[in-house]
Design a protein around this motif. Structure first.
Motif, short mmCIF file in Angstrom:
data_model
loop_
_atom_site.label_atom_id
_atom_site.label_comp_id
_atom_site.label_asym_id
_atom_site.label_seq_id
_atom_site.Cartn_x
_atom_site.Cartn_y
_atom_site.Cartn_z
N PRO A 119 0.89 -10.45 -6.08
CA PRO A 119 0.40 -9.29 -5.35
C PRO A 119 1.05 -9.16 -3.98
O PRO A 119 1.52 -10.16 -3.42
N ALA A 169 5.11 -1.37 -6.29
CA ALA A 169 3.67 -1.58 -6.57
C ALA A 169 3.23 -0.56 -7.61
O ALA A 169 3.66 0.60 -7.57
N TYR A 209 -2.76 -3.23 -6.35
CA TYR A 209 -1.52 -3.67 -5.69
C TYR A 209 -0.97 -2.54 -4.79
O TYR A 209 -0.28 -2.81 -3.82
#
Ligand code: ADE
Ligand code: ZN
Length: 349
Positions: free
Chosen positions: A184, A206, A214
């Motif tokens: 992450p 992301a 995320y």
């Protein structure tokens, strides 16, 4: 507001190819065509695992992001000398200019090369010289964004930043790429905070395969200015509202998403929904040598598959300039060129 003229569906591909555009999501190592991989291997006295260009290309059948990354890192191993990095970037920029790309912000993965003993100066100087030369010879402006590999540690990202700092005038920002799920954005909180203090632009992959969470943490923890991919955002209504309100750009890559099985088919791609939700989405090629097309292929194929119109075409090209890290003067100039391209297209109808 520019009034977008109606353009018939059969003329849309010609329009899409003709309009000026910026490319904001291109990994330069992903522009290495099999032919160039073989030529560089020969020049550098290296033997590849594949007997021919055709055999290598035949291996480009991916099931997810990781299955692609394994072969992509192997391909990049032929890059050893400054001239190799120059030739790779030059080939991409020449190809992009043919697609009427007027500005490119190019990702590079220094850790892929420094791990093999290639000095970071070799990487950055070769790529930067190609960007500088392209301005005069191809009429395209280009800048570099250094990406940290998220499957590696934050300490390793810090070490890479340290090595890169003497070259800071040769790149405009940092990004985050490689294997997303399980890595992450918050893993890189401290190194992104440092890059922010240094005045670098910040972006991150992301919501390519990873969850909307995320995207939230890329925005709130890393404080990025753009989201690379972000197609999973539509699963979260509050996130869509935030992205729309703050006009956070998404650099979407339709053919990449298709080839890495993010969507079952290009007709299922959500680009049209992202635009219709008022998001600042853009079209990009990601890794064109691996995903079967450069930026105009991405435009024409996703338009054909999803039935988008000239209005979407104008919005996507306009978004690409708005979302770029270029000067306000350059952005105004390209927005003007975009309107002129539409006007010319209609006049010659
Ligand atoms: N590196 C090159 N292409 C990538 C992608 N699509 N996602 C994450 N990392 C990458
Ligand atoms: Zn990418």
């Amino acid at each position: 507001m520019f009034k977008v003229p109606p353009i018939s569906a059969d003329r849309l591909p010609t329009l899409l190819r003709a309009i000026p555009k910026a490319e904001l999501h291109i990994h330069i190592e992903g522009s290495l065509e099999p032919e160039l991989i073989f030529a560089l291997a020969q020049r550098n006295g290296l033997t590849l695992q594949y007997p021919s260009v055709e055999a290598l290309r035949a291996a480009y059948a991916f099931t997810n992001l990781q299955s692609f990354l394994d072969i992509y890192y192997a391909g990049a191993s032929v890059l050893l000398h400054e001239r190799d990095f120059y030739d790779m970037a030059r080939a991409y920029l020449a190809r992009a200019a043919l697609d009427n790309v007027v500005h490119a912000e190019i990702f590079f993965d220094p850790q892929t090369h420094t791990a093999r003993g290639v000095p970071i100066e070799t990487v950055v100087n070769g790529l930067h010289r190609a960007c500088e030369d392209a301005r005069g010879t191809l009429g395209i402006s280009a800048s570099l964004i250094l990406c940290f590999l998220r499957h590696l540690s934050e300490e390793e990202a810090f070490a890479t930043l340290e090595q890169a700092l003497p070259l800071q005038d040769k790149f405009i920002g940092v990004g985050l790429d490689s294997s997303e799920v399980g890595h992450p954005p918050e893993k890189f909180a401290r190194v992104f905070a440092r890059c922010r203090e240094l005045g670098l632009h910040l972006v991150a992959h992301a919501g390519e395969e990873g969850p909307p969470a995320y995207i939230w943490s890329a925005l709130d923890v890393l404080k990025v200015e753009r989201i690379d991919h972000g197609v999973q955002a539509l699963k979260d209504e509050a996130l869509v509202r935030r992205l729309a309100q703050e006009r956070i750009p998404l650099t979407v890559c339709p053919l990449s998403n298709q080839k890495l099985c993010v969507f079952p088919d290009l007709k299922d791609h959500n680009l049209r929904q992202l635009l219709d939700a008022g998001l600042c989405a853009t079209v990009n090629s990601d890794d064109p040598a691996y995903f079967g097309g450069y930026i105009n292929d991405n435009f024409t194929q996703v338009f054909a598959a999803t039935g988008m119109t000239a209005r979407h075409a104008y919005q996507l090209a306009s978004n690409s300039f708005e979302a770029s890290f270029a000067s306000e003067a350059d952005k105004r100039h390209w927005q003007h060129q975009l309107k002129e391209a539409f006007d010319r297209f209609v006049e010659h109808d």
